[in-house]
Motif scaffolding. Structure first.
Motif, PDB file in Angstrom:
ATOM      1  N   ARG A  21       0.759  -1.059  -0.084  1.00 57.59           N
ATOM      2  CA  ARG A  21       0.058   0.024   0.135  1.00 57.59           C
ATOM      3  C   ARG A  21       0.882   0.996   0.071  1.00 57.59           C
ATOM      4  N   ILE A  22       2.050   1.160   0.154  1.00 58.21           N
ATOM      5  CA  ILE A  22       2.909   2.361   0.154  1.00 58.21           C
ATOM      6  C   ILE A  22       3.253   2.720  -1.309  1.00 58.21           C
ATOM      7  N   THR A  23       2.777   3.878  -1.551  1.00 56.09           N
ATOM      8  CA  THR A  23       2.964   4.415  -3.028  1.00 56.09           C
ATOM      9  C   THR A  23       3.716   5.777  -2.664  1.00 56.09           C
ATOM     10  N   SER A  24       3.911   6.423  -1.852  1.00 61.81           N
ATOM     11  CA  SER A  24       4.670   7.554  -1.345  1.00 61.81           C
ATOM     12  C   SER A  24       6.046   7.415  -1.369  1.00 61.81           C
ATOM     13  N   PRO A  25       6.841   8.466  -1.829  1.00 60.45           N
ATOM     14  CA  PRO A  25       8.262   8.364  -1.671  1.00 60.45           C
ATOM     15  C   PRO A  25       8.987   7.984  -0.199  1.00 60.45           C
ATOM     16  N   VAL A  26       9.667   6.857  -0.200  1.00 58.95           N
ATOM     17  CA  VAL A  26      10.474   6.571   1.133  1.00 58.95           C
ATOM     18  C   VAL A  26      11.700   6.379   0.933  1.00 58.95           C
ATOM     19  N   GLN A  74      25.943   1.450   9.277  1.00 62.30           N
ATOM     20  CA  GLN A  74      26.932   0.192   8.961  1.00 62.30           C
ATOM     21  C   GLN A  74      26.914  -0.790  10.199  1.00 62.30           C
ATOM     22  N   SER A  75      27.409   0.245  11.503  1.00 59.37           N
ATOM     23  CA  SER A  75      27.667  -0.658  12.493  1.00 59.37           C
ATOM     24  C   SER A  75      26.563  -0.828  13.561  1.00 59.37           C
ATOM     25  N   ASP A  76      25.317  -0.545  13.012  1.00 57.47           N
ATOM     26  CA  ASP A  76      24.139  -0.640  13.754  1.00 57.47           C
ATOM     27  C   ASP A  76      24.044  -2.239  14.449  1.00 57.47           C
ATOM     28  N   SER A  77      24.059  -2.139  15.949  1.00 62.81           N
ATOM     29  CA  SER A  77      23.818  -3.317  16.590  1.00 62.81           C
ATOM     30  C   SER A  77      22.483  -3.551  17.085  1.00 62.81           C
ATOM     31  N   ILE A  78      21.823  -2.302  17.265  1.00 61.96           N
ATOM     32  CA  ILE A  78      20.627  -2.220  17.977  1.00 61.96           C
ATOM     33  C   ILE A  78      19.579  -2.638  17.097  1.00 61.96           C
ATOM     34  N   ALA A  79      19.445  -1.976  15.598  1.00 62.91           N
ATOM     35  CA  ALA A  79      18.582  -2.281  14.528  1.00 62.91           C
ATOM     36  C   ALA A  79      19.521  -2.769  13.564  1.00 62.91           C
ATOM     37  N   PRO A  80      20.175  -3.900  13.525  1.00 64.27           N
ATOM     38  CA  PRO A  80      21.197  -4.338  12.278  1.00 64.27           C
ATOM     39  C   PRO A  80      20.623  -4.127  10.856  1.00 64.27           C
ATOM     40  N   ILE A  81      21.246  -3.538   9.980  1.00 62.27           N
ATOM     41  CA  ILE A  81      20.974  -3.236   8.582  1.00 62.27           C
ATOM     42  C   ILE A  81      20.343  -4.414   8.115  1.00 62.27           C
ATOM     43  N   LYS A  82      20.769  -5.647   8.305  1.00 64.28           N
ATOM     44  CA  LYS A  82      20.433  -6.775   7.486  1.00 64.28           C
ATOM     45  C   LYS A  82      18.878  -7.057   7.551  1.00 64.28           C
ATOM     46  N   THR A  83      18.657  -6.816   8.971  1.00 61.69           N
ATOM     47  CA  THR A  83      17.150  -7.396   9.190  1.00 61.69           C
ATOM     48  C   THR A  83      16.226  -6.224   9.275  1.00 61.69           C
ATOM     49  N   ASN A  84      16.852  -4.886   9.071  1.00 61.80           N
ATOM     50  CA  ASN A  84      15.930  -3.587   9.263  1.00 61.80           C
ATOM     51  C   ASN A  84      16.070  -2.976   7.909  1.00 61.80           C
ATOM     52  N   ALA A  85      16.963  -1.765   7.961  1.00 62.96           N
ATOM     53  CA  ALA A  85      17.068  -0.979   7.076  1.00 62.96           C
ATOM     54  C   ALA A  85      17.111  -1.780   5.432  1.00 62.96           C
ATOM     55  N   ILE A  86      18.089  -2.566   5.524  1.00 63.63           N
ATOM     56  CA  ILE A  86      18.152  -3.161   3.914  1.00 63.63           C
ATOM     57  C   ILE A  86      17.083  -4.145   3.883  1.00 63.63           C
ATOM     58  N   HIS A  87      16.408  -4.701   4.729  1.00 68.95           N
ATOM     59  CA  HIS A  87      15.321  -5.693   4.437  1.00 68.95           C
ATOM     60  C   HIS A  87      14.027  -4.618   4.147  1.00 68.95           C
ATOM     61  N   TYR A  88      13.927  -3.531   4.801  1.00 69.87           N
ATOM     62  CA  TYR A  88      12.728  -2.782   4.603  1.00 69.87           C
ATOM     63  C   TYR A  88      12.653  -2.338   2.979  1.00 69.87           C
ATOM     64  N   GLN A  89      14.175  -1.875   2.895  1.00 71.63           N
ATOM     65  CA  GLN A  89      14.353  -1.292   1.484  1.00 71.63           C
ATOM     66  C   GLN A  89      13.989  -2.446   0.310  1.00 71.63           C
ATOM     67  N   ASN A  90      14.230  -3.525   0.539  1.00 70.09           N
ATOM     68  CA  ASN A  90      14.093  -4.617  -0.408  1.00 70.09           C
ATOM     69  C   ASN A  90      12.584  -5.126  -0.556  1.00 70.09           C
ATOM     70  N   LEU A  91      11.697  -4.481   0.656  1.00 70.10           N
ATOM     71  CA  LEU A  91      10.310  -4.814   0.361  1.00 70.10           C
ATOM     72  C   LEU A  91       9.547  -3.894  -0.022  1.00 70.10           C
ATOM     73  N   ILE A  92      10.050  -2.636  -0.192  1.00 69.07           N
ATOM     74  CA  ILE A  92       9.315  -1.357  -0.358  1.00 69.07           C
ATOM     75  C   ILE A  92       9.464  -0.885  -1.613  1.00 69.07           C
ATOM     76  N   LYS A  93       8.737  -0.978  -2.553  1.00 67.98           N
ATOM     77  CA  LYS A  93       8.821  -0.771  -4.180  1.00 67.98           C
ATOM     78  C   LYS A  93       9.374   0.768  -4.147  1.00 67.98           C
ATOM     79  N   GLY A  94      10.292   1.006  -4.907  1.00 68.65           N
ATOM     80  CA  GLY A  94      10.668   2.278  -5.303  1.00 68.65           C
ATOM     81  C   GLY A  94      11.215   3.125  -4.043  1.00 68.65           C
TER      82      GLY A  94
END
Length: 339
Positions: free
Chosen positions: A249-254, A260-280
């Motif tokens: 349902r996300i159609t607006s810009p994100v 890189q060294s985030d151990s609280i919200a590691p990028i693999k399971t969070n930032a990069i994961h979100y980006q892979n799932l949110i189109k555009g």
């Protein structure tokens, strides 16, 4: 004539230029009585007020001094709503607010009830879907406020968030989290690590899971169509999203920013994961030893003592430079998407 020009250049223009750079600040005590959530909100805005900015004795953060209850600007402005990280507060991303206001934006940051450094309620640390409702409520209040409603361009509203605040803005964009996915992830070694919060030791034993389940089932649709662009910094609880359907349902810009060294919200399971799932969606990862709390305000030297990673970084990291870099990305993103 020449003397008059010299007078203007030496005395009048510097005062005018200073006024143009001033930041006004007001505090609102909103209260969502339907959900029993007081929502203290800080609003920063451009001002031509020529009064000397306030100095706050003992203030722990490095920031641009503001003019309290300053005169309001003219014209209409883009509004950016800010959601802080878990156990933080409305003032902890003031560096971003400063940068946005200096470019002409109005910025509003809310204290999420029960999830701040000075008001810790266990269930409010594990019901993140309450937070988007806070933002939507505050937005409604500002759009109905006699002073600020005329100043806000209702077609150019954005939201930015850090950590669980990053999830907050993704939920406002239309992301639908899965309680089952979160529960399953929380049982894994990585999940145990991510859900062990430095801000609330012993959290797992401090709430009733049945209350969390009930809160989730009673949650309304969180998508807020009034908000047109979303900026998520080190977004958390990414493993509550397992497929693109939850984010379709996300159609607006994100725009997503991670460390890189985030151990609280590691990028693999969070930032990069979100980006892979949110189109555009777009992403930038701050390299090197920049970590999760690098995104919090810079602390004064006095405040840094005993503050651990909240105000202190690896010696190779210049928090001020990271803030400047990320602020420029945010300003450019909102300026482009909220034309």
């Amino acid at each position: 004539m020449f003397k008059k020009l010299i007078f203007i250049l030496l005395y009048i223009y510097p005062l005018f230029a200073l006024a143009q750079d001033q930041i006004g600040e007001r505090t609102f005590a909103f209260n969502d009585t339907a959900r029993h959530r007081p929502l203290k909100t800080e609003v920063w805005y451009p001002t031509n007020d020529t009064r000397k900015p306030d100095s706050i004795p003992g203030y722990p953060f490095i920031h641009i001094p503001t003019v309290r209850n300053a005169s309001l600007p003219s014209g209409v402005h883009q509004l950016i709503l800010i959601s802080h990280g878990t156990g933080g507060g409305r003032m902890t991303l003031e560096w971003l607010a400063d940068a946005l206001v200096q470019k002409g934006f109005i910025v509003a940051a809310v204290d999420h009830w029960g999830n701040t450094y000075d008001n810790k309620i266990a269930i409010d640390f594990v019901t993140p879907w309450e937070r988007p409702q806070d933002i939507s409520f505050v937005l409604t209040q500002l759009l109905n406020d006699k002073d600020f409603a005329p100043l806000i361009d209702k077609n150019r509203i954005g939201a930015a968030g850090f950590s669980i605040g990053g999830y907050t803005v993704i939920a406002l964009a239309g992301g639908q989290i899965s309680m089952d996915a979160l529960n399953k992830f929380s049982q894994t070694p990585q999940g145990v690590k991510e859900f062990t919060l430095p801000e609330f030791p012993g959290l797992k034993k401090a709430f009733n899971p049945a209350d969390v389940e009930a809160s989730f089932k009673n949650c309304p649709d969180l998508k807020d169509n009034r908000i047109k662009a979303f900026f998520a910094m080190c977004p958390a609880v990414g493993q509550g999203f397992t497929n693109r359907d939850q984010l379709k349902r996300i159609t607006s810009p994100v725009y997503i920013v991670g460390a890189q060294s985030d151990s609280i919200a590691p990028i693999k399971t969070n930032a990069i994961h979100y980006q892979n799932l949110i189109k555009g969606s777009k992403i930038y990862i701050v390299p090197g030893k920049a970590a999760h709390y690098t995104f919090l305000n810079e602390g004064t030297e006095a405040a840094k003592h005993g503050a651990g990673p909240f105000l202190n970084d690896d010696p190779s990291v210049n928090r001020h430079e990271v803030h400047q870099q990320v602020a420029k990305i945010a300003v450019d993103f909102f300026a482009t998407t909220l034309k």
